[in-house]
Design a protein around this motif. Structure first.
Motif, mmCIF file in Angstrom:
data_model
loop_
_atom_site.group_PDB
_atom_site.id
_atom_site.type_symbol
_atom_site.label_atom_id
_atom_site.label_comp_id
_atom_site.label_asym_id
_atom_site.label_seq_id
_atom_site.Cartn_x
_atom_site.Cartn_y
_atom_site.Cartn_z
ATOM 1 N N VAL A 1 -28.867 17.240 52.376
ATOM 2 C CA VAL A 1 -29.894 17.547 51.373
ATOM 3 C C VAL A 1 -29.786 16.578 50.199
ATOM 4 O O VAL A 1 -30.795 16.048 49.722
ATOM 5 N N THR A 2 -28.586 16.316 49.751
ATOM 6 C CA THR A 2 -28.391 15.368 48.647
ATOM 7 C C THR A 2 -28.930 13.994 48.998
ATOM 8 O O THR A 2 -29.621 13.361 48.188
ATOM 9 N N ARG B 1 -47.123 26.030 49.166
ATOM 10 C CA ARG B 1 -47.312 24.597 48.962
ATOM 11 C C ARG B 1 -47.793 24.430 47.528
ATOM 12 O O ARG B 1 -48.895 24.839 47.188
ATOM 13 N N LEU B 2 -46.938 23.924 46.693
ATOM 14 C CA LEU B 2 -47.246 23.799 45.270
ATOM 15 C C LEU B 2 -48.273 22.689 45.040
ATOM 16 O O LEU B 2 -48.413 21.789 45.872
ATOM 17 N N ASP C 1 -37.119 19.796 44.902
ATOM 18 C CA ASP C 1 -36.561 21.010 44.295
ATOM 19 C C ASP C 1 -36.680 22.196 45.247
ATOM 20 O O ASP C 1 -35.754 23.007 45.358
ATOM 21 N N GLN C 2 -37.813 22.304 45.934
ATOM 22 C CA GLN C 2 -37.962 23.392 46.900
ATOM 23 C C GLN C 2 -36.907 23.273 47.998
ATOM 24 O O GLN C 2 -36.346 24.279 48.421
ATOM 25 N N VAL D 1 -33.571 24.523 46.734
ATOM 26 C CA VAL D 1 -33.546 25.978 46.587
ATOM 27 C C VAL D 1 -33.350 26.661 47.935
ATOM 28 O O VAL D 1 -32.501 27.543 48.083
ATOM 29 N N VAL D 2 -34.123 26.262 48.946
ATOM 30 C CA VAL D 2 -34.003 26.949 50.239
ATOM 31 C C VAL D 2 -32.670 26.629 50.902
ATOM 32 O O VAL D 2 -32.101 27.481 51.588
ATOM 33 N N ALA D 3 -32.142 25.427 50.686
ATOM 34 C CA ALA D 3 -30.826 25.093 51.236
ATOM 35 C C ALA D 3 -29.749 25.947 50.557
ATOM 36 O O ALA D 3 -28.842 26.463 51.231
#
Length: 106
Positions: free
Chosen positions: A10-11, A64-65, A73-74, A77-79
């Protein structure tokens, strides 16, 4: 180790795309007919589904923003939700592999 692998994957993806502006998000992903933003949103939804499954909760659509710039960022958050859910190692390893595949397709 899979928790560390997921965090690292993710990073790396966030570092790759975190500075993108809208035109880069709108461009087609490599080898496909969907935008890069669509591909990353699909990944976000996949990881959110894994987190819901690990928590024993129903799956929910990730919104879906209006701005694709929020996708990194999403993903974070989910990770984090998946890690907090205490998902088993094979699930975490699968999520890390999905992140790596998406990163390669971008």
């Amino acid at each position: 180790m899979s928790a560390g692998e997921l965090d690292r994957a993710v990073t790396l993806l966030v570092r790759q795309v975190g500075h993108w502006e809208q035109p880069r998000w709108s461009a087609a992903a490599e080898g496909g007919n969907v935008s890069r933003a669509d591909l990353v949103h699909k990944l976000v939804q996949e990881i959110a589904n894994l987190a819901a499954d690990a928590e024993g909760e129903p799956r929910r659509d990730v919104p879906r923003l209006p701005s694709d710039l929020a996708l990194p960022d999403q993903l974070r958050v989910v990770a984090a939700d998946l890690l907090a859910a205490g998902a088993p190692e094979p699930v975490l390893a699968g999520a890390a592999a999905a992140v790596a595949r998406t990163r390669s397709a971008l």
